[in-house]
Scaffold this active site. Structure first.
Site, mmCIF file in Angstrom:
data_model
loop_
_atom_site.group_PDB
_atom_site.id
_atom_site.type_symbol
_atom_site.label_atom_id
_atom_site.label_comp_id
_atom_site.label_asym_id
_atom_site.label_seq_id
_atom_site.Cartn_x
_atom_site.Cartn_y
_atom_site.Cartn_z
ATOM 1 C CG HIS A 80 -0.409 -7.973 -0.705
ATOM 2 N ND1 HIS A 80 -2.004 -7.612 -0.820
ATOM 3 C CD2 HIS A 80 -0.001 -7.278 0.343
ATOM 4 C CE1 HIS A 80 -1.976 -6.662 -0.086
ATOM 5 N NE2 HIS A 80 -0.922 -6.523 0.950
ATOM 6 C CD GLN A 82 5.126 -5.599 -8.125
ATOM 7 O OE1 GLN A 82 5.908 -4.753 -7.260
ATOM 8 N NE2 GLN A 82 5.369 -5.092 -9.552
ATOM 9 C CG HIS A 84 -0.612 -2.226 -0.967
ATOM 10 N ND1 HIS A 84 -1.743 -2.489 -0.448
ATOM 11 C CD2 HIS A 84 0.270 -1.370 -0.041
ATOM 12 C CE1 HIS A 84 -2.041 -1.529 0.693
ATOM 13 N NE2 HIS A 84 -0.780 -1.120 0.867
#
Length: 110
Positions: A80, A82, A84
């Site tokens: 998540h 990465q 984001h």
């Protein structure tokens, strides 16, 4: 949870936090550009870039740890973070381009 895992989790949350801050600032910059306030837009884009730099610094630290034989556990939270960060970087670049277009279309200031 081990101290190492807790530190790793904190670094992951740093990536998420700085990436989210960057994304929000980039959208604020776009809104400023829509109002033809390019000075404000440029300042916000600079702030957004500073946030991305902080997130990237943490990401680089995690990558270097892995390369030095201390890999992080691959978790959904890491994925998540990465995702984001990648999205924030992509959107900032697109917003920067949109601001350049808005500048070209801005009415001439007298």
């Amino acid at each position: 949870m081990t101290t190492e895992a807790m530190n790793n989790e904190m670094e992951i949350f740093e990536i998420i936090s700085h990436g989210g801050n960057a994304r929000g600032l980039a959208y604020e910059a776009l809104e400023a550009a829509e109002e033809f306030d390019f000075k404000k837009a440029e300042a916000l884009i600079k702030e957004a870039q500073d946030e991305l730099n902080l997130a990237h610094k943490t990401q680089t630290k995690l990558i270097q740890n892995e390369l030095n034989g201390h890999p992080s556990e691959k978790t959904l939270l890491m994925i998540h973070a990465q995702d984001h960060l990648m999205t924030a970087i992509s959107e900032q670049k697109l917003i920067e381009h949109m601001i350049r277009i808005i500048k070209k279309l801005a009415p001439v200031q007298k």
